[in-house]
Design an enzyme around this catalytic site. Structure first.
Site, PDB file in Angstrom:
ATOM      1  CE  LYS A  26      -3.647  -0.518   2.506  1.00 38.65           C
ATOM      2  NZ  LYS A  26      -4.429  -0.716   3.714  1.00 38.65           N
ATOM      3  CB  CYS A 830       3.341 -41.621 -10.772  1.00 41.00           C
ATOM      4  SG  CYS A 830       3.883 -43.059  -9.859  1.00 41.00           S
TER       5      CYS A 830
HETATM    6  C1  PEP Z   1       2.566 -43.737  -4.691  1.00 44.92           C
HETATM    7  O1  PEP Z   1       2.775 -44.486  -3.745  1.00 44.92           O
HETATM    8  O2  PEP Z   1       3.004 -42.589  -4.739  1.00 44.92           O
HETATM    9  C2  PEP Z   1       1.743 -44.170  -5.812  1.00 44.92           C
HETATM   10  C3  PEP Z   1       1.608 -43.415  -6.873  1.00 44.92           C
HETATM   11  O3  PEP Z   1       1.112 -45.354  -5.691  1.00 44.92           O
HETATM   12  P1  PEP Z   1      -0.224 -45.601  -4.836  1.00 44.92           P
HETATM   13  O4  PEP Z   1      -0.740 -44.270  -4.424  1.00 44.92           O
HETATM   14  O5  PEP Z   1      -1.139 -46.323  -5.730  1.00 44.92           O
HETATM   15  O6  PEP Z   1       0.301 -46.413  -3.703  1.00 44.92           O
END
Ligand code: PEP
Ligand code: MG
Length: 916
Positions: A26, A830
């Protein structure tokens, strides 16, 4: 500490917008506006450094008093009024303002400088007794509440009694004499509550207010806001002291809030609200319903024209959409504040793209203007246009999207219920900063009062939360747990659906449809893709998910959890037969039933992802997730398998595990029951062959979960490759494929070099890696993790935002170790963290090849990856490659230390041992 106080006004300023960290947003913008000739009331800013000093030392730094006196003197010079003067007193406002905007979180004092003598001066200078006493009344009320900590309700009750007595709907109907009596009572309330008289000396008032602003940095709701928005606690706030200008001096005065573009849609038009004959707090508090800004053209035409010109100058200067607060005092326009306007993501995207077209910003800037954390707002569902709806009431569409939940009138209940897993909609007359945590917990927010710039609207938009405000037909009886609207009554816990895009409140759970991102979104995403280096794949388990993922721009599948295919229809019965089979032959027979279903799924997924990699994970989850547990389920299965219920119970007992998450799952399952892996491998490669024959380009990557040792992987890898070879030979056709593993156990990360000998790719399963690194069960975290977050033991939920120090270190070590052994090792992640922007940044810096996340979050990850690349590129030598190299070097150094320690035997570590 050098300069403690920065003055501005009269076309000059000590500071500028570059001084944000010391003047706050501000203060820096006020200085900048003054510098470029925008009419702002003169004032000064006390720096954030002073606040930090005050909070640390509990007193003000030396020299502050003189600096403030000097700066106030300059205001007096610029306005021709003096502080405490009984004829024409200078009044000031005192406001907080941190380096990062925190709307509504900190406190403001207006009309400071009034007392029983100066109020008479104000009355004679303005010729308006009602105005003077109303200003004084407001001042005592605000000061009593904010600075002296008097319960705000005591003042409200006294006001309500007065309006009731006079039979007027609002305090604007009270006379000067009424207000005089109220002010006197307010001062008595203060005396009763604090034991001291209300401070009459303007200087005492000023210092009280300044220090209250400092202290307000640490009030609970400010801390909560900072926690939710990731704002560091150490920053502190600046204090802005500014000459008052009055919007409540009659019909040629007014006040308003406006955005230079529509903050909901991004459309280029002045958007906002104003009130004639009112002070700023009236607009924000939602007590009187404001007029649309367009009406200002009729009511205050000259000031309106000036406002249009000023907003144009400011947009060109700041090159962004701005949120302006202004006051018109007897026809003269003053800007009280300008800041970067909060906006919905849809608006952010449109504004960024249009500003590129208007040559105000470049494409890189446009990409950085859209916050990936809010992108899924754009991808939010809408009310299904074909759904039958039962409208309860309408309000203003404050923040778009659609959400369904149970009515909840109390913010604390909202927090509690959402913690218990319930979906709630917070329904209030209006919200205040005290409601903030309840708003965070709710799926949507509805208010009966207030405009498009009310607290509820601003805060909900900031959070990307669906919100409808000013639904005036709602008559809320929160204490009784019910509301009435248009002849209907709803109780706490009843379902409603909020349509934030159209401002509707609907009864019941109304179906929603998926959003269709527009051209502006596609342009931003294209620019983002051109700037990122990290790949983005999707976690998709079915052909439908795979198609959706590709639409969202996924460059392949990073995780196909095959077990999810088994939950479709009555496939699970065959899976149960397979698991509970007493002989290899019985198991094989059950698997034969499953094979064709899996094969067809894979073909369809390869089609959806034609030419792109598809990582298929072999069966992973703990067996108990498949086995029947409810009585009815057990009976159905017994019938299906031709067994007695007792037999089934005996089998179930045999497979029961105390800790299934750490039990027979992942690769262990394949070691115990190789037939399962063989069936899955056959389904994958037969599908690949079939897809190839159909002219597709399948790119399977077979992934083994929960590997702890290289040996486990070696056994499985060999078996899988043998199956592939035999299928390809029989088909006289070969499809390129990879065999790799998930790294989701600390041991796997630490021994990644050996594992990489067997794996052509790694994918970090950060869900399990977090579970096993912290020793926090994924299933049970809900019982204690919220407390950890509340107490600040953990800054974030480690299952949402990657824990860089611990789990992140394992990711770095695993990546580095793996690539040492296999230079071309492909490395991805993942777990859930693949769609979290902060974690994506870390994965980019660590040099991963890709992240994989749920289809809806793919655009979030793409944009986050672009941000990560752009941020990494800021500053000499800080390219993403350089960062990745540094991360590798860090990991290698840590590893060296680990190895050195490990090489020391326990006996060495304990020092010289006695001869035996
Ligand atoms: C994980 O463990 O990060 C994964 C992607 O597998 P899940 O969540 O199916 O155990
Ligand atoms: Mg896992």
């Amino acid at each position: 500490m050098t300069k403690l106080v920065y003055s501005f006004g009269g076309g000059t300023a000590d500071g500028s917008r570059e001084d944000r960290s010391i003047l706050g947003g501000k203060g820096a913008n006020l200085a900048e506006m003054a510098r470029i000739g925008i009419p702002v009331p003169p004032g000064f800013t006390i720096t954030t450094e002073v606040c930090r000093y005050y909070l640390r030392e509990h007193h003000n730094p030396e020299g502050l008093e003189e600096a403030v006196a000097d700066a106030l003197n300059r205001i007096e010079g610029r306005t021709g009024r003096s502080f405490g003067n009984v004829e024409d007193p200078l009044l000031v406002s005192v406001r907080s303002g941190g380096a990062v905007s925190m709307p509504g979180m900190m406190d403001t004092i207006l009309n400071l400088g009034l007392n029983d003598r100066t109020v008479a001066g104000l009355e004679s200078a303005t010729g308006n007794a009602r105005f003077a006493w109303d200003s004084y009344r407001r001042f005592v009320q605000m000061y009593g509440d904010v600075v002296l900590g008097v319960d705000a309700q005591s003042f409200e009750d006294r006001l309500a009694a007065a309006t009731k007595l006079r039979n007027v709907p609002h305090e604007s109907g009270l006379s000067a004499d009424d207000l005089k009596a109220i002010t006197s009572d307010f001062k008595a309330i203060v005396r009763d509550h604090t034991g001291d008289p209300f401070p009459d000396d303007p200087w005492l008032q000023l210092w009280g207010a300044i220090e209250a602003v400092f202290r307000s940095w640490n009030v609970e709701r400010a801390i909560a806001y900072r926690r939710v928005h990731g704002i560091p606690n150490y920053l502190g706030t600046a204090v802005n002291v500014q000459a008052m200008v009055f919007g409540n001096l009659g019909e040629t005065s007014g006040t308003g809030v406006t955005f230079t573009r529509d903050p909901s849609t991004g459309e280029r038009r002045l958007f906002g609200e104003f009130l004639v004959n009112a002070q700023g707090e009236d607009v924000v508090a939602g007590i009187r319903t404001p007029l649309s800004i367009d009406r200002m053209a009729e009511k205050l035409p000259e000031a309106y024209e000036r406002l249009v010109a000023v907003q144009d100058t400011l947009e060109q200067h700041f090159r962004d959409m701005l949120d302006l607060e202004f006051t018109v005092e007897r026809g003269h326009l003053f800007l009280l504040q300008s800041r970067t306007g909060k906006r919905t993501t849809a608006a952010a995207v449109r504004i960024a793209v249009e500003m590129v077209d208007e040559k105000l910003i470049d494409e890189t800037e446009a990409v950085l203007r859209v916050d990936p954390r809010q992108l899924d707002q754009l991808l939010h569902p809408r009310i299904d246009p074909n759904a039958a709806t039962d409208e309860l009431a309408r309000g203003l569409p404050a923040s778009p999207g659609a959400a369904t939940g149970r009515v909840c009138f109390d913010p604390d209940d909202a927090v509690r219920l959402s913690r218990d897993g319930q979906e709630v909609i917070l329904v209030r007359n209006e919200t205040s900063p005290d409601d903030f945590l309840g708003m965070v917990a709710a799926r949507a927010v509805v208010t009966a009062r207030g405009g498009i710039t009310s607290h509820a609207a601003v805060v909900a938009r900031g959070m990307g939360k669906c919100c409808v405000v000013g639904a005036q037909d709602l008559h809320i009886e929160g204490k009784q747990g019910r509301l009435h609207a248009n002849g209907r009554t709803l109780q706490t816990g009843d379902w409603i659906t909020v349509d934030g895009t159209a401002g509707r409140i609907l009864i019941g759970q109304v179906p929603t449809v998926e959003p269709e991102p527009g051209d502006d979104f596609l342009r931003i995403m294209t620019w983002a893709d051109e700037r990122r280096t990290l790949g983005v794949r999707a976690n998709a388990d079915t052909p439908a998910d795979a198609r959706k993922a590709r639409e969202f721009g996924a460059e392949g599948i990073g995780l196909c959890r095959t077990e999810h295919m088994f939950f479709e229809g009555d496939r699970v019965q065959a899976v149960r037969e397979m698991i509970l089979a007493e002989t290899g032959a019985a198991r094989a027979a059950a698997l034969e039933k499953i094979l064709p279903m899996q094969r067809q799924d894979f073909i369809d997924i390869f089609r959806a992802m034609d030419g792109l990699p598809v990582t298929i994970r072999l069966l992973d989850p703990p067996l108990h997730e498949f086995l029947p547990s409810a009585e009815a389920d057990i009976a159905t299965f017994a019938r299906h398998a031709g067994l007695s219920i007792d037999d089934v119970m005996t089998l179930l007992e045999r497979y029961r595990e105390a800790n299934p998450m750490l039990g027979t799952r992942g690769v262990r399952l394949a070691i115990l029951y190789p037939e399962i892996m063989e069936m899955q491998a056959r389904a994958i490669f037969e599908a690949a062959v079939e897809a190839e024959r159909q002219g597709l380009r399948p790119r399977p990557e077979v992934m083994i979960p929960l590997v702890a040792t290289a040996k486990e992987l070696a056994i499985q890898g060999d078996a899988i490759r043998k199956i592939a070879t035999s299928i390809f030979q029989a088909a006289d056709l070969a499809v390129p494929y990879l065999v790799g593993t998930m790294i989701e156990l600390p041991r796997a990360a630490l021994t990644a070099a050996e594992i990489a000998q067997e794996a052509e790719f790694f994918s970090f399963g950060t869900n399990d890696l977090t579970q096993t690194t912290f020793g926090i069960s994924r299933d049970d975290a809900g019982t204690f993790l919220p407390r950890y977050l509340e107490d600040g033991i953990l800054a974030d939920d480690p299952f949402q935002v990657l824990d860089r120090e611990g789990v992140g270190q394992l990711v770095q070590i695993g990546t580095w170790e793996g690539r040492q052994r296999r230079r071309d090792l492909k490395v991805g992640i993942c777990g859930e963290h693949g769609g979290d922007p902060s974690s994506v940044e870390f994965f980019h810096e660590t040099g991963l090849d890709y992240v994989s996340c749920s289809p809806f979050r793919v655009p979030v990850a793409r944009l986050a990856a672009a941000h990560a690349a752009l941020h990494a590129a800021v500053g000499p030598g800080r390219t993403s490659k350089a960062r990745a190299r540094r991360a590798e070097a860090d990991a290698s150094e840590r590893l060296r230390l680990v190895r050195r320690t490990a090489a020391v035997t326990p006996a060495d570590a304990a020092g010289p041992q006695p001869e035996v």
